[in-house]
Scaffold this motif. Structure first.
Motif, PDB file in Angstrom:
ATOM      1  N   CYS A 132      10.189 -16.394   6.633  1.00  0.00           N
ATOM      2  CA  CYS A 132      10.518 -16.640   5.232  1.00  0.00           C
ATOM      3  C   CYS A 132      11.773 -15.873   4.854  1.00  0.00           C
ATOM      4  O   CYS A 132      12.197 -14.937   5.543  1.00  0.00           O
ATOM      5  CB  CYS A 132       9.355 -16.246   4.330  1.00  0.00           C
ATOM      6  SG  CYS A 132       8.967 -14.490   4.362  1.00  0.00           S
ATOM      7  N   ALA A 133      12.360 -16.258   3.740  1.00  0.00           N
ATOM      8  CA  ALA A 133      13.569 -15.605   3.266  1.00  0.00           C
ATOM      9  C   ALA A 133      13.245 -14.233   2.698  1.00  0.00           C
ATOM     10  O   ALA A 133      12.093 -13.915   2.379  1.00  0.00           O
ATOM     11  CB  ALA A 133      14.256 -16.472   2.207  1.00  0.00           C
ATOM     12  N   SER A 134      14.265 -13.398   2.581  1.00  0.00           N
ATOM     13  CA  SER A 134      14.081 -12.049   2.056  1.00  0.00           C
ATOM     14  C   SER A 134      13.817 -12.089   0.557  1.00  0.00           C
ATOM     15  O   SER A 134      14.431 -12.864  -0.177  1.00  0.00           O
ATOM     16  CB  SER A 134      15.327 -11.207   2.339  1.00  0.00           C
ATOM     17  OG  SER A 134      15.195  -9.919   1.790  1.00  0.00           O
ATOM     18  N   GLY A 135      12.895 -11.239   0.109  1.00  0.00           N
ATOM     19  CA  GLY A 135      12.584 -11.152  -1.312  1.00  0.00           C
ATOM     20  C   GLY A 135      11.555 -12.153  -1.791  1.00  0.00           C
ATOM     21  O   GLY A 135      11.325 -12.258  -3.003  1.00  0.00           O
ATOM     22  N   ILE A 136      10.917 -12.910  -0.882  1.00  0.00           N
ATOM     23  CA  ILE A 136       9.893 -13.878  -1.279  1.00  0.00           C
ATOM     24  C   ILE A 136       8.631 -13.135  -1.710  1.00  0.00           C
ATOM     25  O   ILE A 136       8.171 -12.209  -1.047  1.00  0.00           O
ATOM     26  CB  ILE A 136       9.582 -14.850  -0.129  1.00  0.00           C
ATOM     27  CG1 ILE A 136      10.801 -15.743   0.146  1.00  0.00           C
ATOM     28  CG2 ILE A 136       8.377 -15.701  -0.438  1.00  0.00           C
ATOM     29  CD1 ILE A 136      11.139 -16.693  -0.976  1.00  0.00           C
ATOM     30  N   LYS A 137       8.062 -13.563  -2.823  1.00  0.00           N
ATOM     31  CA  LYS A 137       6.827 -12.951  -3.330  1.00  0.00           C
ATOM     32  C   LYS A 137       5.657 -13.411  -2.469  1.00  0.00           C
ATOM     33  O   LYS A 137       5.367 -14.605  -2.409  1.00  0.00           O
ATOM     34  CB  LYS A 137       6.618 -13.351  -4.790  1.00  0.00           C
ATOM     35  CG  LYS A 137       5.594 -12.523  -5.534  1.00  0.00           C
ATOM     36  CD  LYS A 137       5.527 -12.971  -6.975  1.00  0.00           C
ATOM     37  CE  LYS A 137       4.566 -12.119  -7.776  1.00  0.00           C
ATOM     38  NZ  LYS A 137       5.052 -10.757  -7.959  1.00  0.00           N
ATOM     39  N   PRO A 138       4.957 -12.487  -1.788  1.00  0.00           N
ATOM     40  CA  PRO A 138       3.878 -12.911  -0.886  1.00  0.00           C
ATOM     41  C   PRO A 138       2.557 -13.125  -1.615  1.00  0.00           C
ATOM     42  O   PRO A 138       2.309 -12.570  -2.685  1.00  0.00           O
ATOM     43  CB  PRO A 138       3.773 -11.749   0.104  1.00  0.00           C
ATOM     44  CG  PRO A 138       4.172 -10.550  -0.710  1.00  0.00           C
ATOM     45  CD  PRO A 138       5.196 -11.034  -1.708  1.00  0.00           C
ATOM     46  N   LEU A 139       1.704 -13.940  -1.002  1.00  0.00           N
ATOM     47  CA  LEU A 139       0.326 -14.102  -1.436  1.00  0.00           C
ATOM     48  C   LEU A 139      -0.545 -13.165  -0.606  1.00  0.00           C
ATOM     49  O   LEU A 139      -0.437 -13.136   0.624  1.00  0.00           O
ATOM     50  CB  LEU A 139      -0.132 -15.552  -1.245  1.00  0.00           C
ATOM     51  CG  LEU A 139       0.631 -16.622  -2.036  1.00  0.00           C
ATOM     52  CD1 LEU A 139       0.150 -18.010  -1.629  1.00  0.00           C
ATOM     53  CD2 LEU A 139       0.442 -16.421  -3.523  1.00  0.00           C
ATOM     54  N   LEU A 140      -1.405 -12.393  -1.257  1.00  0.00           N
ATOM     55  CA  LEU A 140      -2.249 -11.416  -0.578  1.00  0.00           C
ATOM     56  C   LEU A 140      -3.681 -11.925  -0.494  1.00  0.00           C
ATOM     57  O   LEU A 140      -4.231 -12.414  -1.493  1.00  0.00           O
ATOM     58  CB  LEU A 140      -2.216 -10.071  -1.307  1.00  0.00           C
ATOM     59  CG  LEU A 140      -0.859  -9.360  -1.382  1.00  0.00           C
ATOM     60  CD1 LEU A 140      -0.986  -8.056  -2.150  1.00  0.00           C
ATOM     61  CD2 LEU A 140      -0.299  -9.093   0.002  1.00  0.00           C
ATOM     62  N   VAL A 141      -4.256 -11.812   0.696  1.00  0.00           N
ATOM     63  CA  VAL A 141      -5.638 -12.222   0.931  1.00  0.00           C
ATOM     64  C   VAL A 141      -6.377 -11.037   1.542  1.00  0.00           C
ATOM     65  O   VAL A 141      -5.991 -10.542   2.610  1.00  0.00           O
ATOM     66  CB  VAL A 141      -5.721 -13.437   1.874  1.00  0.00           C
ATOM     67  CG1 VAL A 141      -7.172 -13.827   2.105  1.00  0.00           C
ATOM     68  CG2 VAL A 141      -4.939 -14.609   1.300  1.00  0.00           C
ATOM     69  N   PHE A 142      -7.436 -10.563   0.863  1.00  0.00           N
ATOM     70  CA  PHE A 142      -8.251  -9.449   1.349  1.00  0.00           C
ATOM     71  C   PHE A 142      -9.605 -10.000   1.782  1.00  0.00           C
ATOM     72  O   PHE A 142     -10.291 -10.664   1.004  1.00  0.00           O
ATOM     73  CB  PHE A 142      -8.436  -8.388   0.267  1.00  0.00           C
ATOM     74  CG  PHE A 142      -7.162  -7.689  -0.126  1.00  0.00           C
ATOM     75  CD1 PHE A 142      -6.737  -6.557   0.560  1.00  0.00           C
ATOM     76  CD2 PHE A 142      -6.389  -8.154  -1.182  1.00  0.00           C
ATOM     77  CE1 PHE A 142      -5.575  -5.909   0.206  1.00  0.00           C
ATOM     78  CE2 PHE A 142      -5.222  -7.509  -1.546  1.00  0.00           C
ATOM     79  CZ  PHE A 142      -4.816  -6.384  -0.839  1.00  0.00           C
ATOM     80  N   SER A 143      -9.972  -9.704   3.021  1.00  0.00           N
ATOM     81  CA  SER A 143     -11.228 -10.207   3.587  1.00  0.00           C
ATOM     82  C   SER A 143     -12.064  -9.029   4.063  1.00  0.00           C
ATOM     83  O   SER A 143     -11.542  -8.081   4.655  1.00  0.00           O
ATOM     84  CB  SER A 143     -10.946 -11.161   4.761  1.00  0.00           C
ATOM     85  OG  SER A 143     -10.112 -12.234   4.349  1.00  0.00           O
ATOM     86  N   GLY A 144     -13.378  -9.121   3.784  1.00  0.00           N
ATOM     87  CA  GLY A 144     -14.297  -8.082   4.214  1.00  0.00           C
ATOM     88  C   GLY A 144     -15.078  -7.509   3.056  1.00  0.00           C
ATOM     89  O   GLY A 144     -14.515  -7.206   1.988  1.00  0.00           O
ATOM     90  N   GLU A 145     -16.383  -7.372   3.223  1.00  0.00           N
ATOM     91  CA  GLU A 145     -17.246  -6.835   2.178  1.00  0.00           C
ATOM     92  C   GLU A 145     -16.935  -5.383   1.814  1.00  0.00           C
ATOM     93  O   GLU A 145     -17.106  -4.992   0.660  1.00  0.00           O
ATOM     94  CB  GLU A 145     -18.715  -6.959   2.593  1.00  0.00           C
ATOM     95  CG  GLU A 145     -19.206  -8.387   2.700  1.00  0.00           C
ATOM     96  CD  GLU A 145     -20.672  -8.462   3.049  1.00  0.00           C
ATOM     97  OE1 GLU A 145     -21.272  -7.381   3.228  1.00  0.00           O
ATOM     98  OE2 GLU A 145     -21.208  -9.582   3.136  1.00  0.00           O
ATOM     99  N   PRO A 146     -16.509  -4.522   2.762  1.00  0.00           N
ATOM    100  CA  PRO A 146     -16.218  -3.130   2.382  1.00  0.00           C
ATOM    101  C   PRO A 146     -15.154  -2.983   1.308  1.00  0.00           C
ATOM    102  O   PRO A 146     -15.110  -1.948   0.642  1.00  0.00           O
ATOM    103  CB  PRO A 146     -15.764  -2.497   3.703  1.00  0.00           C
ATOM    104  CG  PRO A 146     -16.457  -3.292   4.754  1.00  0.00           C
ATOM    105  CD  PRO A 146     -16.476  -4.698   4.231  1.00  0.00           C
ATOM    106  N   PHE A 147     -14.302  -3.989   1.101  1.00  0.00           N
ATOM    107  CA  PHE A 147     -13.302  -3.900   0.036  1.00  0.00           C
ATOM    108  C   PHE A 147     -13.964  -3.866  -1.339  1.00  0.00           C
ATOM    109  O   PHE A 147     -13.352  -3.400  -2.310  1.00  0.00           O
ATOM    110  CB  PHE A 147     -12.329  -5.083   0.108  1.00  0.00           C
ATOM    111  CG  PHE A 147     -11.193  -4.878   1.078  1.00  0.00           C
ATOM    112  CD1 PHE A 147     -10.332  -3.794   0.937  1.00  0.00           C
ATOM    113  CD2 PHE A 147     -10.985  -5.752   2.114  1.00  0.00           C
ATOM    114  CE1 PHE A 147      -9.284  -3.598   1.823  1.00  0.00           C
ATOM    115  CE2 PHE A 147      -9.944  -5.567   3.000  1.00  0.00           C
ATOM    116  CZ  PHE A 147      -9.093  -4.482   2.865  1.00  0.00           C
TER     117      PHE A 147
END
Length: 305
Positions: A132-147
């Motif tokens: 991807c290009a520089s400065g692109i806003k990423p989508l964050l995905v958190f997986s796992g019950e301990p979170f």
């Protein structure tokens, strides 16, 4: 404690005002610091994280004798001088191999930091494919019950959201969603603290993966989405951490009064920003309303005898 700087001229005063606290803060910059001893793995990790954070990043490629868990004054000085709220430090030693320290500042004082051990790592150059290009806003995905269960991982999740976010936007184009960062915690790989030691915390293993979003033709209005691994691929094992006090946390998360919009009764705004009002009137007697005097509608006179 850092000394209070007094401006000597108008130029330095404007610079201090620019760095001072605001109702709507500027996007946070990140400083990447290379320790006095680093391995090639740590250098590549810092390089790839720096490429993901650009242009809101500053890289120190020279060696720096810095140990934030022992003395944080040098780190606070560098963050204050370069106007950075986030930091990443890489080091390597026999006691702590492939060590990575990440954290953030509040009012240019150490707020919190996390220490990790880099286990398995693949750089962006090793994983062939689209980037991807520089400065692109990423989508964050958190997986796992301990979170959602462990207090340390809940704060770590809050930190990663703050670390990877860029400029805040009200809307975004669909084609601009090119980057996805997945952070997964493995509860089976966690190591409980030994019973014989004191002040030891449970260690978790985190899998950080970065993907490129491909929009393919689906024959419909919405495209078919496929994820292609882009890199970097990093496996981290949590080590030590420093958390803020409850009082400092409340100060850092306090919402300014200026952002609370007082709702006015019967007044709304449309999508174009126009102000609309609603007026309530009482019941009206139509026979008493003053209308245009038309001769044809005038009531005839009644002759009295």
């Amino acid at each position: 404690m850092l000394p209070t700087i007094k401006p000597k001229n108008a130029r330095s005063k404007r610079a201090l005002v620019k760095r001072s606290s605001k109702v709507i803060e500027n996007p946070k910059n990140t400083i990447f610091i290379r320790g006095s001893q680093t391995s090639q793995v740590i250098q590549n990790v810092l390089k790839d994280l720096y490429s993901l954070k650009k242009p809101l990043a500053l890289n120190f490629s020279k060696k720096n004798e810095i140990h934030p868990f022992d003395d944080e004054t040098k780190l606070e000085f560098l963050c204050n001088k370069n106007d950075t709220s986030l930091f990443t430090i890489g080091s390597h030693s026999k006691k702590r191999p492939h060590n990575l320290i990440m954290g953030r500042m509040f009012d240019f004082k150490l707020f919190e930091m996390f220490e990790f051990e880099v286990k398995d790592y693949k750089s962006i150059e090793e994983i062939k494919g689209k980037t991807c290009a520089s400065g692109i806003k990423p989508l964050l995905v958190f997986s796992g019950e301990p979170f959602n269960q462990d207090d340390t991982l809940m704060k770590l999740q809050n930190f990663f959201v703050d670390f990877f976010q860029s400029e805040k936007t009200d809307s975004i184009c669909l084609t601009g969603l090119e980057h996805v960062i997945s952070i997964t915690v493995d509860p089976s790989a966690s190591t409980p603290p030994p019973t014989s030691t004191v002040d030891q915390q449970q260690n978790y293993k985190l899998y950080i993966r970065s993907y490129y979003v491909n929009f393919l033709n689906s024959g419909q209005k919405l495209p078919r989405v496929e994820l292609e691994e882009m890199g970097p691929s990093i496996d981290l094992v949590t080590r030590r951490h420093v958390f803020p006090t409850e009082e400092t946390w409340k100060k850092a998360t306090r919402v300014p009064k200026e952002l609370f919009v007082k709702k006015t009764k019967n007044i709304t705004h449309d999508n174009l920003g126009n102000k609309l009002g609603r007026i309530h009137v009482g019941q009206q007697d139509i026979s008493k309303i003053q209308t245009r005097k038309v001769r044809a509608l005038k009531a005839p006179k009644v002759n009295e005898f």
